[in-house]
Design a protein around this motif. Structure first.
Motif, mmCIF file in Angstrom:
data_model
loop_
_atom_site.group_PDB
_atom_site.id
_atom_site.type_symbol
_atom_site.label_atom_id
_atom_site.label_comp_id
_atom_site.label_asym_id
_atom_site.label_seq_id
_atom_site.Cartn_x
_atom_site.Cartn_y
_atom_site.Cartn_z
ATOM 1 N N LEU A 43 0.835 -1.205 0.000
ATOM 2 C CA LEU A 43 0.000 0.000 0.000
ATOM 3 C C LEU A 43 0.869 1.253 0.000
ATOM 4 O O LEU A 43 0.587 2.214 -0.724
ATOM 5 N N ASP A 44 1.913 1.240 0.776
ATOM 6 C CA ASP A 44 2.797 2.401 0.838
ATOM 7 C C ASP A 44 3.502 2.622 -0.501
ATOM 8 O O ASP A 44 3.625 3.754 -0.972
ATOM 9 N N ARG A 45 3.935 1.536 -1.127
ATOM 10 C CA ARG A 45 4.586 1.652 -2.438
ATOM 11 C C ARG A 45 3.595 2.219 -3.466
ATOM 12 O O ARG A 45 3.933 3.127 -4.224
ATOM 13 N N ARG A 46 2.382 1.705 -3.456
ATOM 14 C CA ARG A 46 1.386 2.174 -4.417
ATOM 15 C C ARG A 46 1.041 3.645 -4.188
ATOM 16 O O ARG A 46 0.804 4.385 -5.132
ATOM 17 N N ARG A 47 1.001 4.066 -2.915
ATOM 18 C CA ARG A 47 0.703 5.468 -2.614
ATOM 19 C C ARG A 47 1.800 6.374 -3.164
ATOM 20 O O ARG A 47 1.528 7.418 -3.749
ATOM 21 N N ARG A 48 3.041 5.973 -2.983
ATOM 22 C CA ARG A 48 4.165 6.801 -3.456
ATOM 23 C C ARG A 48 4.185 6.922 -4.977
ATOM 24 O O ARG A 48 4.520 7.967 -5.511
ATOM 25 N N TRP A 49 3.822 5.837 -5.660
ATOM 26 C CA TRP A 49 3.944 5.815 -7.123
ATOM 27 C C TRP A 49 2.600 5.926 -7.833
ATOM 28 O O TRP A 49 2.563 5.863 -9.067
ATOM 29 N N TYR A 50 1.511 6.077 -7.098
ATOM 30 C CA TYR A 50 0.171 6.127 -7.699
ATOM 31 C C TYR A 50 -0.053 4.918 -8.599
ATOM 32 O O TYR A 50 -0.696 5.011 -9.639
ATOM 33 N N ASP A 51 0.478 3.788 -8.208
ATOM 34 C CA ASP A 51 0.430 2.576 -9.019
ATOM 35 C C ASP A 51 -0.977 1.975 -8.995
ATOM 36 O O ASP A 51 -1.398 1.374 -8.012
ATOM 37 N N GLY A 52 -1.716 2.164 -10.091
ATOM 38 C CA GLY A 52 -3.040 1.595 -10.213
ATOM 39 C C GLY A 52 -4.131 2.408 -9.535
ATOM 40 O O GLY A 52 -5.286 2.008 -9.532
ATOM 41 N N TRP A 53 -3.764 3.532 -8.952
ATOM 42 C CA TRP A 53 -4.747 4.379 -8.273
ATOM 43 C C TRP A 53 -4.817 5.716 -8.991
ATOM 44 O O TRP A 53 -3.834 6.179 -9.578
ATOM 45 N N LEU A 54 -5.969 6.343 -8.906
ATOM 46 C CA LEU A 54 -6.095 7.699 -9.433
ATOM 47 C C LEU A 54 -5.236 8.644 -8.607
ATOM 48 O O LEU A 54 -5.050 8.435 -7.407
ATOM 49 N N HIS A 55 -4.752 9.672 -9.239
ATOM 50 C CA HIS A 55 -4.005 10.703 -8.516
ATOM 51 C C HIS A 55 -4.983 11.466 -7.632
ATOM 52 O O HIS A 55 -6.145 11.659 -7.994
ATOM 53 N N GLU A 56 -4.523 11.888 -6.472
ATOM 54 C CA GLU A 56 -5.435 12.585 -5.542
ATOM 55 C C GLU A 56 -6.035 13.847 -6.157
ATOM 56 O O GLU A 56 -7.153 14.236 -5.802
ATOM 57 N N TRP A 57 -5.324 14.495 -7.078
ATOM 58 C CA TRP A 57 -5.894 15.664 -7.754
ATOM 59 C C TRP A 57 -7.093 15.258 -8.603
ATOM 60 O O TRP A 57 -8.091 15.963 -8.665
ATOM 61 N N ASP A 58 -6.959 14.117 -9.286
ATOM 62 C CA ASP A 58 -8.060 13.623 -10.105
ATOM 63 C C ASP A 58 -9.271 13.280 -9.241
ATOM 64 O O ASP A 58 -10.414 13.536 -9.625
ATOM 65 N N VAL A 59 -9.002 12.690 -8.073
ATOM 66 C CA VAL A 59 -10.087 12.355 -7.152
ATOM 67 C C VAL A 59 -10.800 13.624 -6.696
ATOM 68 O O VAL A 59 -12.027 13.692 -6.693
ATOM 69 N N SER A 60 -10.029 14.641 -6.349
ATOM 70 C CA SER A 60 -10.625 15.920 -5.935
ATOM 71 C C SER A 60 -11.493 16.501 -7.047
ATOM 72 O O SER A 60 -12.579 17.027 -6.787
ATOM 73 N N LEU A 61 -10.997 16.411 -8.268
ATOM 74 C CA LEU A 61 -11.746 16.936 -9.412
ATOM 75 C C LEU A 61 -13.041 16.148 -9.629
ATOM 76 O O LEU A 61 -14.100 16.732 -9.871
ATOM 77 N N LEU A 62 -12.964 14.820 -9.543
ATOM 78 C CA LEU A 62 -14.166 13.997 -9.685
ATOM 79 C C LEU A 62 -15.212 14.372 -8.632
ATOM 80 O O LEU A 62 -16.398 14.507 -8.935
ATOM 81 N N ILE A 63 -14.757 14.560 -7.396
ATOM 82 C CA ILE A 63 -15.680 14.935 -6.316
ATOM 83 C C ILE A 63 -16.274 16.310 -6.587
ATOM 84 O O ILE A 63 -17.486 16.511 -6.472
ATOM 85 N N GLU A 64 -15.424 17.230 -6.985
ATOM 86 C CA GLU A 64 -15.874 18.603 -7.262
ATOM 87 C C GLU A 64 -16.907 18.639 -8.385
ATOM 88 O O GLU A 64 -17.860 19.427 -8.349
ATOM 89 N N LEU A 65 -16.734 17.766 -9.383
ATOM 90 C CA LEU A 65 -17.654 17.741 -10.522
ATOM 91 C C LEU A 65 -18.877 16.853 -10.279
ATOM 92 O O LEU A 65 -19.685 16.646 -11.184
ATOM 93 N N GLY A 66 -18.986 16.306 -9.060
ATOM 94 C CA GLY A 66 -20.177 15.548 -8.699
ATOM 95 C C GLY A 66 -20.163 14.080 -9.073
ATOM 96 O O GLY A 66 -21.216 13.451 -9.145
ATOM 97 N N HIS A 67 -18.996 13.515 -9.322
ATOM 98 C CA HIS A 67 -18.894 12.106 -9.705
ATOM 99 C C HIS A 67 -18.549 11.236 -8.499
ATOM 100 O O HIS A 67 -17.642 10.396 -8.554
#
Length: 196
Positions: free
Chosen positions: A7-31
C-alpha cells in the motif's frame, strides 16, 4: 487488500490508483459514485477522498468504515487518517487506542502523532513522557519542544537537548540532527529568558 508495504509503495507511485488531484476533481464535478466504486475496489486516494466528503458531511462512522480495510493492514497512513477523524469527533481515546500497537512497537510517526493528540486534549505531561526517550530523533525533539511550552519543564528540556547534542557530536552520528537540536536549544533558552 494488499499488505502495508505494498500500500505504501502504491501510494508513493500512484500505481493503479487515481491521482489525488483527479479524485478531488471527480468529487468537485459531482462524480461521487465513481469515486465510491473505485474506493470499494481498493483505490486509496478514492477511499480517502470519499471519507473526507463523508466526514465533512457529518457521516463520521461511514468515513471510518471506508478507511478501515486499509487501516486493518497496519498501514500507518490509513491508521493516521482514521485516528484523525476520531480525534476530530472528540473520540481521542479511540484514536489513541488505534495508534497504540504502533506506539508500543516504537513507530516514530505513531509516537509523534500520539504525543500531539495527548497534548491537544491537555495530557501534555503524558505527551512529554512519550517523546522524551526519542530526544535524539529530529521528529520527536521538535514535537517535544513545541508541546512543552508552558509546561514548566524547560530546564529538563534544556538538559535533554544538551545531552542529545553531545551524543550527536560523536563520530558517525551525522550532522543534520545537531543543527536542529542546537536551534531548538536556542528556542528553549530564549523561552527561559536566557537570550544571552
Amino acid at each position: 487488500m494488499e499488505d502495508s508495504t505494498e500500500l505504501d509503495r502504491r501510494r508513493r507511485w500512484y500505481d493503479g490508483w487515481l491521482h489525488e488531484w483527479d479524485v478531488s476533481l471527480l468529487i468537485e464535478l459531482g462524480h461521487l459514485e465513481e469515486v465510491t466504486r473505485r474506493a470499494e475496489q481498493g483505490d486509496w486516494f478514492c477511499a480517502h477522498g470519499l471519507a473526507a466528503v463523508q466526514h465533512l458531511n457529518g457521516q463520521h462512522d461511514a468515513a471510518i468504515e471506508v478507511l478501515r480495510p486499509f487501516a486493518q493492514t497496519g498501514w500507518w497512513t490509513a491508521i493516521k487518517a482514521v485516528a484523525t477523524i476520531l480525534a476530530d469527533c472528540s473520540r481521542t481515546d479511540e484514536a489513541l487506542a488505534l495508534c497504540h500497537s504502533k506506539v508500543v512497537r516504537g513507530d516514530r510517526d505513531a509516537i509523534e502523532y500520539s504525543a500531539r493528540l495527548l497534548a491537544d486534549v491537555g495530557s501534555t505531561g503524558e505527551a512529554f513522557d512519550l517523546l522524551r526517550p526519542g530526544v535524539d530523533d529530529w521528529l520527536h525533539v521538535r514535537a517535544l519542544v513545541e508541546i512543552s511550552v508552558g509546561l514548566g519543564r524547560d530546564e529538563e528540556v534544556t538538559r535533554l537537548l544538551r545531552e542529545a547534542i553531545d551524543r550527536l557530536r560523536r563520530p558517525g552520528a551525522g550532522f543534520d540532527g545537531i543543527v536542529l537540536h542546537v536551534e531548538l536549544l536556542a528556542v528553549v533558552l530564549e523561552r527561559q529568558g536566557l537570550v544571552d
